[in-house]
Design a protein around this motif. Structure first.
Motif, PDB file in Angstrom:
ATOM      1  N   PRO A  22       0.812  -1.217   0.000  1.00 53.82           N
ATOM      2  CA  PRO A  22       0.000   0.000   0.000  1.00 53.82           C
ATOM      3  C   PRO A  22       0.843   1.264   0.000  1.00 53.82           C
ATOM      4  O   PRO A  22       0.513   2.228  -0.678  1.00 53.82           O
ATOM      5  CB  PRO A  22      -0.819  -0.103   1.285  1.00 53.82           C
ATOM      6  CG  PRO A  22      -0.823  -1.537   1.637  1.00 53.82           C
ATOM      7  CD  PRO A  22       0.478  -2.089   1.118  1.00 53.82           C
ATOM      8  N   ALA A  23       1.932   1.273   0.717  1.00 55.22           N
ATOM      9  CA  ALA A  23       2.775   2.469   0.758  1.00 55.22           C
ATOM     10  C   ALA A  23       3.379   2.746  -0.611  1.00 55.22           C
ATOM     11  O   ALA A  23       3.435   3.888  -1.059  1.00 55.22           O
ATOM     12  CB  ALA A  23       3.882   2.298   1.800  1.00 55.22           C
ATOM     13  N   ALA A  24       3.818   1.710  -1.291  1.00 52.81           N
ATOM     14  CA  ALA A  24       4.403   1.901  -2.617  1.00 52.81           C
ATOM     15  C   ALA A  24       3.346   2.339  -3.623  1.00 52.81           C
ATOM     16  O   ALA A  24       3.603   3.170  -4.479  1.00 52.81           O
ATOM     17  CB  ALA A  24       5.075   0.616  -3.080  1.00 52.81           C
ATOM     18  N   ALA A  25       2.144   1.786  -3.501  1.00 53.90           N
ATOM     19  CA  ALA A  25       1.090   2.123  -4.461  1.00 53.90           C
ATOM     20  C   ALA A  25       0.593   3.552  -4.288  1.00 53.90           C
ATOM     21  O   ALA A  25       0.133   4.173  -5.230  1.00 53.90           O
ATOM     22  CB  ALA A  25      -0.066   1.142  -4.311  1.00 53.90           C
ATOM     23  N   LEU A  26       0.660   4.090  -3.073  1.00 47.48           N
ATOM     24  CA  LEU A  26       0.155   5.426  -2.821  1.00 47.48           C
ATOM     25  C   LEU A  26       1.181   6.514  -3.089  1.00 47.48           C
ATOM     26  O   LEU A  26       0.837   7.682  -3.127  1.00 47.48           O
ATOM     27  CB  LEU A  26      -0.309   5.544  -1.362  1.00 47.48           C
ATOM     28  CG  LEU A  26      -1.545   4.748  -1.009  1.00 47.48           C
ATOM     29  CD1 LEU A  26      -1.832   4.880   0.474  1.00 47.48           C
ATOM     30  CD2 LEU A  26      -2.739   5.185  -1.822  1.00 47.48           C
ATOM     31  N   ALA A  27       2.429   6.127  -3.239  1.00 50.35           N
ATOM     32  CA  ALA A  27       3.472   7.129  -3.389  1.00 50.35           C
ATOM     33  C   ALA A  27       3.438   7.724  -4.783  1.00 50.35           C
ATOM     34  O   ALA A  27       3.708   7.055  -5.753  1.00 50.35           O
ATOM     35  CB  ALA A  27       4.837   6.506  -3.112  1.00 50.35           C
ATOM     36  N   ASP A  28       3.081   9.003  -4.905  1.00 47.81           N
ATOM     37  CA  ASP A  28       3.167   9.688  -6.187  1.00 47.81           C
ATOM     38  C   ASP A  28       3.798  11.047  -5.952  1.00 47.81           C
ATOM     39  O   ASP A  28       4.961  11.216  -6.178  1.00 47.81           O
ATOM     40  CB  ASP A  28       1.821   9.758  -6.902  1.00 47.81           C
ATOM     41  CG  ASP A  28       0.683  10.248  -6.032  1.00 47.81           C
ATOM     42  OD1 ASP A  28       0.923  10.993  -5.069  1.00 47.81           O
ATOM     43  OD2 ASP A  28      -0.466   9.900  -6.319  1.00 47.81           O
ATOM     44  N   THR A  29       3.076  12.031  -5.463  1.00 47.13           N
ATOM     45  CA  THR A  29       3.664  13.312  -5.098  1.00 47.13           C
ATOM     46  C   THR A  29       3.458  13.507  -3.604  1.00 47.13           C
ATOM     47  O   THR A  29       2.360  13.312  -3.098  1.00 47.13           O
ATOM     48  CB  THR A  29       3.025  14.476  -5.874  1.00 47.13           C
ATOM     49  OG1 THR A  29       3.389  14.345  -7.246  1.00 47.13           O
ATOM     50  CG2 THR A  29       3.507  15.819  -5.370  1.00 47.13           C
ATOM     51  N   THR A  30       4.515  13.862  -2.912  1.00 40.97           N
ATOM     52  CA  THR A  30       4.424  14.129  -1.479  1.00 40.97           C
ATOM     53  C   THR A  30       5.062  15.463  -1.159  1.00 40.97           C
ATOM     54  O   THR A  30       5.928  15.956  -1.901  1.00 40.97           O
ATOM     55  CB  THR A  30       5.121  13.034  -0.638  1.00 40.97           C
ATOM     56  OG1 THR A  30       6.482  12.941  -1.040  1.00 40.97           O
ATOM     57  CG2 THR A  30       4.450  11.688  -0.813  1.00 40.97           C
ATOM     58  N   VAL A  31       4.623  16.051  -0.051  1.00 44.44           N
ATOM     59  CA  VAL A  31       5.218  17.274   0.466  1.00 44.44           C
ATOM     60  C   VAL A  31       5.615  16.971   1.900  1.00 44.44           C
ATOM     61  O   VAL A  31       4.789  16.533   2.702  1.00 44.44           O
ATOM     62  CB  VAL A  31       4.224  18.458   0.434  1.00 44.44           C
ATOM     63  CG1 VAL A  31       4.890  19.711   0.962  1.00 44.44           C
ATOM     64  CG2 VAL A  31       3.697  18.687  -0.974  1.00 44.44           C
ATOM     65  N   GLY A 127       3.544  14.319   3.789  1.00 38.57           N
ATOM     66  CA  GLY A 127       3.005  13.902   2.497  1.00 38.57           C
ATOM     67  C   GLY A 127       1.667  14.520   2.224  1.00 38.57           C
ATOM     68  O   GLY A 127       1.575  15.690   1.928  1.00 38.57           O
ATOM     69  N   GLY A 128       0.619  13.770   2.431  1.00 37.65           N
ATOM     70  CA  GLY A 128      -0.713  14.268   2.145  1.00 37.65           C
ATOM     71  C   GLY A 128      -1.041  14.153   0.670  1.00 37.65           C
ATOM     72  O   GLY A 128      -1.957  14.786   0.192  1.00 37.65           O
ATOM     73  N   GLY A 129      -0.281  13.345  -0.058  1.00 39.45           N
ATOM     74  CA  GLY A 129      -0.530  13.201  -1.486  1.00 39.45           C
ATOM     75  C   GLY A 129      -1.504  12.084  -1.765  1.00 39.45           C
ATOM     76  O   GLY A 129      -2.114  11.511  -0.882  1.00 39.45           O
ATOM     77  N   GLY A 130      -1.682  11.781  -2.997  1.00 46.33           N
ATOM     78  CA  GLY A 130      -2.544  10.686  -3.396  1.00 46.33           C
ATOM     79  C   GLY A 130      -3.395  11.080  -4.577  1.00 46.33           C
ATOM     80  O   GLY A 130      -3.783  12.226  -4.711  1.00 46.33           O
TER      81      GLY A 130
END
Length: 169
Positions: A22-31, A127-130
């Motif tokens: 799940p962590a790898a699948a959600l990683a796209d843009t993070t802050v 993060g807060g991305g997705g």
């Protein structure tokens, strides 16, 4: 005995993979961090963009901003990143939309600029991305993690019972 060890090792490997999926699948843009005081620095990172296709463009919009920040470095875990200094930013929430060098979508995230000395309530996660539709990926990851835990528990209980039976006989 070797077959049981191999099966146990495989079960542990599958369990760890299910937890990390799940962590790898959600990683796209993070802050990171997702909340910063005025004058703080945030790191914008996208793992969706391939550095070989050129720089990523982070489009930052918010209460007093509408600007593009070009990626400056290759991110440690892959992808691209840039630092953003928030001096002069108005307090509030900002959106980051990323475009990869090949024109594809690199994901989106948000971050919040707070007053200097303010303590974030509840400690906002980094993060807060997705992307839209991440809920299904998260649910799938949760189900896989639960299955891995259940399978691991079954293997351990099964091994204990066999060990108890073997020593009693």
């Amino acid at each position: 005995m070797k077959a049981q060890r191999s099966f146990g090792s495989a079960a542990v490997g599958v369990g760890l993979g299910a937890l990390l999926l799940p962590a790898a699948a959600l990683a796209d843009t993070t802050v990171s961090p997702a909340t910063t005081p005025v004058g703080g620095t945030v790191v914008l990172t996208t793992t969706e963009c391939n550095p070989a296709n050129g720089d990523a463009l982070f489009h930052v919009t918010g209460p007093d901003r509408d600007e593009n920040i070009r990626s400056t470095t290759a991110a440690a875990g892959g992808g691209l990143s840039a630092e953003l200094f928030t001096a002069g930013f108005t307090l509030g929430t900002y959106s980051v939309n990323t475009t990869c060098g090949d024109g594809s979508n690199g994901g989106s995230a948000t971050f919040t600029v707070t007053p200097i000395g303010a303590t974030p309530v509840g400690g906002a996660p980094a993060g807060g991305g997705g992307k839209d539709g991440d809920t299904g990926v998260l649910v799938t990851g949760g189900v896989l993690a639960a299955a891995a835990v259940a399978g691991g528990t079954y293997v351990l209980v099964r091994r204990r019972r066999r060990g108890a039976t073997t020593t009693a006989a």
